[in-house]
Scaffold this active site. Structure first.
Site, PDB file in Angstrom:
ATOM      1  N   TYR A  61      -9.333  -1.437  -0.826  1.00 59.98           N
ATOM      2  CA  TYR A  61      -8.705  -0.336  -0.077  1.00 59.98           C
ATOM      3  C   TYR A  61      -9.741   0.562   0.593  1.00 59.98           C
ATOM      4  CZ  TYR A  61      -4.166  -1.893  -1.349  1.00 59.98           C
ATOM      5  OH  TYR A  61      -3.024  -2.675  -1.445  1.00 59.98           O
ATOM      6  N   VAL A  98       0.561   0.951   6.722  1.00 63.62           N
ATOM      7  CA  VAL A  98       0.057   2.043   5.875  1.00 63.62           C
ATOM      8  C   VAL A  98      -1.074   2.794   6.585  1.00 63.62           C
ATOM      9  CG1 VAL A  98       0.732   0.837   3.760  1.00 63.62           C
ATOM     10  CG2 VAL A  98      -1.549   0.434   4.705  1.00 63.62           C
ATOM     11  N   HIS A 114       5.860   1.233   2.792  1.00 65.50           N
ATOM     12  CA  HIS A 114       4.882   0.672   1.844  1.00 65.50           C
ATOM     13  C   HIS A 114       3.779   1.663   1.496  1.00 65.50           C
ATOM     14  CE1 HIS A 114       6.174  -3.616   3.247  1.00 65.50           C
ATOM     15  NE2 HIS A 114       7.084  -3.007   2.515  1.00 65.50           N
ATOM     16  N   CYS A 125      -0.670  10.498 -14.514  1.00 67.73           N
ATOM     17  CA  CYS A 125       0.169  11.703 -14.574  1.00 67.73           C
ATOM     18  C   CYS A 125       0.993  11.847 -13.291  1.00 67.73           C
ATOM     19  CB  CYS A 125      -0.706  12.933 -14.809  1.00 67.73           C
ATOM     20  SG  CYS A 125      -1.654  13.482 -13.381  1.00 67.73           S
ATOM     21  N   CYS A 144      -8.703  11.015 -12.225  1.00 67.53           N
ATOM     22  CA  CYS A 144      -7.883  12.200 -11.968  1.00 67.53           C
ATOM     23  C   CYS A 144      -8.539  13.434 -12.601  1.00 67.53           C
ATOM     24  CB  CYS A 144      -6.503  11.956 -12.593  1.00 67.53           C
ATOM     25  SG  CYS A 144      -5.440  13.396 -12.567  1.00 67.53           S
ATOM     26  N   CYS A 147      -5.951  14.691 -15.548  1.00 70.90           N
ATOM     27  CA  CYS A 147      -5.669  14.007 -16.831  1.00 70.90           C
ATOM     28  C   CYS A 147      -6.714  12.953 -17.166  1.00 70.90           C
ATOM     29  CB  CYS A 147      -4.280  13.345 -16.768  1.00 70.90           C
ATOM     30  SG  CYS A 147      -4.273  11.826 -15.807  1.00 70.90           S
ATOM     31  N   GLY A 187       6.130  -6.861  15.522  1.00 71.81           N
ATOM     32  CA  GLY A 187       4.837  -7.138  14.883  1.00 71.81           C
ATOM     33  C   GLY A 187       4.936  -7.383  13.403  1.00 71.81           C
ATOM     34  N   THR A 188       5.976  -8.103  12.983  1.00 74.34           N
ATOM     35  CA  THR A 188       6.093  -8.393  11.558  1.00 74.34           C
ATOM     36  C   THR A 188       6.501  -9.851  11.350  1.00 74.34           C
ATOM     37  OG1 THR A 188       7.173  -7.803   9.466  1.00 74.34           O
ATOM     38  CG2 THR A 188       8.479  -7.513  11.488  1.00 74.34           C
TER      39      THR A 188
HETATM   40  C1  BV8 Z   1      10.354  -5.044  -4.306  1.00 75.85           C
HETATM   41  C2  BV8 Z   1       1.031  -3.253   0.263  1.00 75.85           C
HETATM   42  C3  BV8 Z   1      11.877  -4.854  -6.101  1.00 75.85           C
HETATM   43  C4  BV8 Z   1      -0.257  -3.857   0.255  1.00 75.85           C
HETATM   44  C5  BV8 Z   1       2.801  -4.668   0.844  1.00 75.85           C
HETATM   45  C6  BV8 Z   1      11.659 -13.736  -3.448  1.00 75.85           C
HETATM   46  C7  BV8 Z   1      12.633 -13.424  -2.509  1.00 75.85           C
HETATM   47  C8  BV8 Z   1      12.765 -12.125  -2.030  1.00 75.85           C
HETATM   48  C9  BV8 Z   1      11.923 -11.118  -2.473  1.00 75.85           C
HETATM   49  C10 BV8 Z   1      10.952 -11.444  -3.380  1.00 75.85           C
HETATM   50  C11 BV8 Z   1      10.815 -12.719  -3.885  1.00 75.85           C
HETATM   51  N1  BV8 Z   1       9.776 -12.711  -4.757  1.00 75.85           N
HETATM   52  C12 BV8 Z   1       9.254 -11.466  -4.831  1.00 75.85           C
HETATM   53  C13 BV8 Z   1       9.971 -10.696  -4.004  1.00 75.85           C
HETATM   54  C14 BV8 Z   1       9.772  -9.320  -3.734  1.00 75.85           C
HETATM   55  C15 BV8 Z   1       8.538  -9.096  -2.868  1.00 75.85           C
HETATM   56  C16 BV8 Z   1       8.493  -9.994  -1.651  1.00 75.85           C
HETATM   57  O1  BV8 Z   1       9.188  -9.768  -0.683  1.00 75.85           O
HETATM   58  N2  BV8 Z   1       7.645 -11.023  -1.719  1.00 75.85           N
HETATM   59  C17 BV8 Z   1       7.562 -11.924  -0.594  1.00 75.85           C
HETATM   60  C18 BV8 Z   1       6.108 -12.302  -0.362  1.00 75.85           C
HETATM   61  C19 BV8 Z   1       8.456 -13.123  -0.907  1.00 75.85           C
HETATM   62  N3  BV8 Z   1       8.685  -7.743  -2.430  1.00 75.85           N
HETATM   63  C20 BV8 Z   1       8.230  -6.773  -3.223  1.00 75.85           C
HETATM   64  O2  BV8 Z   1       7.622  -6.955  -4.255  1.00 75.85           O
HETATM   65  C21 BV8 Z   1       8.559  -5.362  -2.762  1.00 75.85           C
HETATM   66  N4  BV8 Z   1       9.149  -4.688  -3.868  1.00 75.85           N
HETATM   67  O3  BV8 Z   1      11.021  -5.886  -3.771  1.00 75.85           O
HETATM   68  O4  BV8 Z   1      10.725  -4.362  -5.452  1.00 75.85           O
HETATM   69  C22 BV8 Z   1      11.439  -6.072  -6.863  1.00 75.85           C
HETATM   70  C23 BV8 Z   1      10.530  -5.910  -7.895  1.00 75.85           C
HETATM   71  C24 BV8 Z   1      10.130  -7.046  -8.620  1.00 75.85           C
HETATM   72  C25 BV8 Z   1      10.593  -8.331  -8.275  1.00 75.85           C
HETATM   73  C26 BV8 Z   1      11.482  -8.472  -7.170  1.00 75.85           C
HETATM   74  C27 BV8 Z   1      11.895  -7.342  -6.464  1.00 75.85           C
HETATM   75  C28 BV8 Z   1       7.300  -4.630  -2.362  1.00 75.85           C
HETATM   76  C29 BV8 Z   1       6.894  -5.096  -0.996  1.00 75.85           C
HETATM   77  C30 BV8 Z   1       5.706  -4.283  -0.526  1.00 75.85           C
HETATM   78  C31 BV8 Z   1       4.475  -5.068  -0.829  1.00 75.85           C
HETATM   79  N5  BV8 Z   1       3.340  -4.357  -0.272  1.00 75.85           N
HETATM   80  N6  BV8 Z   1       1.759  -3.996   1.246  1.00 75.85           N
HETATM   81  C32 BV8 Z   1      -1.032  -3.248   1.385  1.00 75.85           C
HETATM   82  O5  BV8 Z   1      -0.494  -3.084   2.503  1.00 75.85           O
HETATM   83  O6  BV8 Z   1      -2.194  -2.985   1.128  1.00 75.85           O
HETATM   84  S1  BV8 Z   1       3.434  -5.869   1.841  1.00 75.85           S
HETATM   85  C33 BV8 Z   1       2.307  -6.323   3.046  1.00 75.85           C
HETATM   86  O7  BV8 Z   1       3.018  -7.272   3.867  1.00 75.85           O
HETATM   87  C34 BV8 Z   1       1.930  -5.206   4.015  1.00 75.85           C
HETATM   88  O8  BV8 Z   1       2.427  -3.941   3.652  1.00 75.85           O
HETATM   89  C35 BV8 Z   1       2.609  -5.600   5.316  1.00 75.85           C
HETATM   90  O9  BV8 Z   1       3.117  -4.508   5.937  1.00 75.85           O
HETATM   91  C36 BV8 Z   1       3.687  -6.472   4.801  1.00 75.85           C
HETATM   92  C37 BV8 Z   1       4.381  -7.330   5.787  1.00 75.85           C
HETATM   93  O10 BV8 Z   1       3.399  -7.994   6.544  1.00 75.85           O
HETATM   94  P1  BV8 Z   1       3.501  -7.780   8.133  1.00 75.85           P
HETATM   95  O11 BV8 Z   1       3.449  -6.334   8.420  1.00 75.85           O
HETATM   96  O12 BV8 Z   1       4.670  -8.545   8.639  1.00 75.85           O
HETATM   97  O13 BV8 Z   1       2.141  -8.387   8.616  1.00 75.85           O
HETATM   98  P2  BV8 Z   1       1.809  -9.936   8.798  1.00 75.85           P
HETATM   99  O14 BV8 Z   1       0.328 -10.053   8.920  1.00 75.85           O
HETATM  100  O15 BV8 Z   1       2.535 -10.737   7.742  1.00 75.85           O
HETATM  101  O16 BV8 Z   1       2.493 -10.319  10.197  1.00 75.85           O
HETATM  102  C38 BV8 Z   1       2.011  -9.712  11.386  1.00 75.85           C
HETATM  103  C39 BV8 Z   1       2.872 -10.295  12.496  1.00 75.85           C
HETATM  104  O17 BV8 Z   1       2.492  -9.655  13.702  1.00 75.85           O
HETATM  105  C40 BV8 Z   1       2.665 -11.779  12.695  1.00 75.85           C
HETATM  106  O18 BV8 Z   1       3.941 -12.408  12.730  1.00 75.85           O
HETATM  107  C41 BV8 Z   1       1.949 -11.888  14.046  1.00 75.85           C
HETATM  108  O19 BV8 Z   1       2.442 -12.983  14.798  1.00 75.85           O
HETATM  109  C42 BV8 Z   1       2.361 -10.624  14.715  1.00 75.85           C
HETATM  110  N7  BV8 Z   1       1.365 -10.071  15.652  1.00 75.85           N
HETATM  111  C43 BV8 Z   1       0.006 -10.109  15.543  1.00 75.85           C
HETATM  112  N8  BV8 Z   1      -0.537  -9.439  16.595  1.00 75.85           N
HETATM  113  C44 BV8 Z   1       0.490  -8.967  17.336  1.00 75.85           C
HETATM  114  C45 BV8 Z   1       1.696  -9.370  16.747  1.00 75.85           C
HETATM  115  N9  BV8 Z   1       2.899  -9.064  17.260  1.00 75.85           N
HETATM  116  C46 BV8 Z   1       2.913  -8.336  18.403  1.00 75.85           C
HETATM  117  N10 BV8 Z   1       1.799  -7.900  19.020  1.00 75.85           N
HETATM  118  C47 BV8 Z   1       0.574  -8.207  18.533  1.00 75.85           C
HETATM  119  N11 BV8 Z   1      -0.535  -7.781  19.180  1.00 75.85           N
HETATM  120 ZN    ZN Z   2      -3.641  12.374 -13.610  1.00 73.00          ZN
END
Ligand code: BV8
Ligand code: ZN
Length: 242
Positions: A61, A98, A114, A125, A144, A147, A187-188
């Site tokens: 990070y 983020v 996120h 804490c 921290c 704590c 962009g996702t």
């Molecule tokens: C949750 C923090 C309840 C890190 C991130 C099975 C089925 C369904 C769900 C799940 C499952 N197994 C597990 C889950 C839940 C899991 C999930 O979805 N997993 C996926 C991988 C299957 N989700 C979670 O855990 C979420 N919490 O659901 O809680 C729960 C709890 C326990 C168990 C189940 C459920 C938490 C999700 C948050 C995770 N944290 N980030 C950090 O950022 O440091 S996610 C991470 O991916 C980033 O935050 C990012 O934002 C996110 C998505 O990625 P994108 O933003 O889409 O980026 P990516 O690179 O993938 O794509 C970029 C795109 O842009 C590309 O397509 C590219 O073509 C395009 N592009 C590039 N350049 C351009 C462009 N487009 C236009 N113009 C350009 N110039």
């Molecule tokens: Zn603390």
């Protein structure tokens, strides 16, 4: 290229991902030089990874903070800030990013699903998360002052739940009955839930759904319109607001 028309009876929900910041010089997660390439995601973006090796997580990070700090909003960000200025409460932005660039560009009606790279909180804490632009050198784990517990980035990791208030805000916007809904994802890769499920929720409310992305996304088929291209080039010309 098609144009997305917004008239007085329309509200616009926008979901953004890392692709909208690519043109500002911030690497995406899953494409080419993706961030996850040299960092297995479960080791740097999960509570288990933090418990196992907090120093490695802070190196990851800190590197992203240092990388994102000098970056500026690009024309895609600026277009979305303009839409908010024109639409007011008929606009809401939900970002998975983020990096904070939407706020720098001028968006205020937004939720950071996120978390935020430049905010730190205590892993033990309940003190308020606080702004922290420090990149901790050589993997130091900051502690921290109240704590003594380990501090952590205020980021939602895999397996962690999103802030209920943010999801409520998106849900209320989807549920409104006063205007017709347009949903635009930009962009996702559509890989991460619950954000990747918003398009389905929009369709269930008879919303018109658009995707602007450099490549097809995992859920492209759920969008009525798919405009392939770079967000910085497509967004300024895509939307006309009456
Ligand atoms: C949750 C923090 C309840 C890190 C991130 C099975 C089925 C369904 C769900 C799940 C499952 N197994 C597990 C889950 C839940 C899991 C999930 O979805 N997993 C996926 C991988 C299957 N989700 C979670 O855990 C979420 N919490 O659901 O809680 C729960 C709890 C326990 C168990 C189940 C459920 C938490 C999700 C948050 C995770 N944290 N980030 C950090 O950022 O440091 S996610 C991470 O991916 C980033 O935050 C990012 O934002 C996110 C998505 O990625 P994108 O933003 O889409 O980026 P990516 O690179 O993938 O794509 C970029 C795109 O842009 C590309 O397509 C590219 O073509 C395009 N592009 C590039 N350049 C351009 C462009 N487009 C236009 N113009 C350009 N110039
Ligand atoms: Zn603390």
């Amino acid at each position: 290229m098609d144009t997305l028309r917004i008239d007085k009876d329309t509200r616009l929900l926008v979901l953004t991902g890392a692709g909208v910041s690519a043109e500002s010089g911030i690497p995406t997660f899953r494409g080419g030089n993706g961030l996850w390439e040299n960092h297995p995601v479960e080791q740097v973006a999960s509570p288990e990874g933090f418990r196992r090796d907090a120093s490695r997580v802070w190196r990851f990070y800190s590197q992203r903070r240092a990388g994102a700090a000098p970056c500026e909003p690009n024309p895609g960000h600026l277009a979305m800030a303009e839409w908010e200025r024109k639409l007011g409460d008929r606009f809401l932005l939900a970002t998975q990013n983020v990096d904070g660039l939407h706020r720098v560009a001028g968006n205020q009606r937004m939720v950071e699903l996120h978390g935020n790279l430049f905010t730190t909180r205590c892993s033990r804490c309940t003190r308020e998360p606080f702004e922290d632009r420090l990149a901790y050198p050589d993997g130091t784990v900051p502690l921290c002052g109240e704590c003594g517990g380990m501090l952590r980035p205020h980021i939602v990791w895999f397996g962690e739940v999103l802030d209920e208030r943010n999801l409520l805000r998106v849900g209320e916007f989807l549920e409104r009955k006063d205007t017709r809904l347009v949903f635009l994802a930009v962009g996702t890769s559509g890989a991460v839930y619950p954000a990747a499920g918003f398009v389905q929720a929009a369709r269930e409310r008879r919303g018109e759904t658009w995707l602007v992305n450099a490549d097809p996304a995992d859920n492209t088929l759920l969008f009525h319109h798919f405009v392939r291209g770079r967000s910085g080039e497509v967004l300024p010309a895509l939307v006309t607001i009456d």
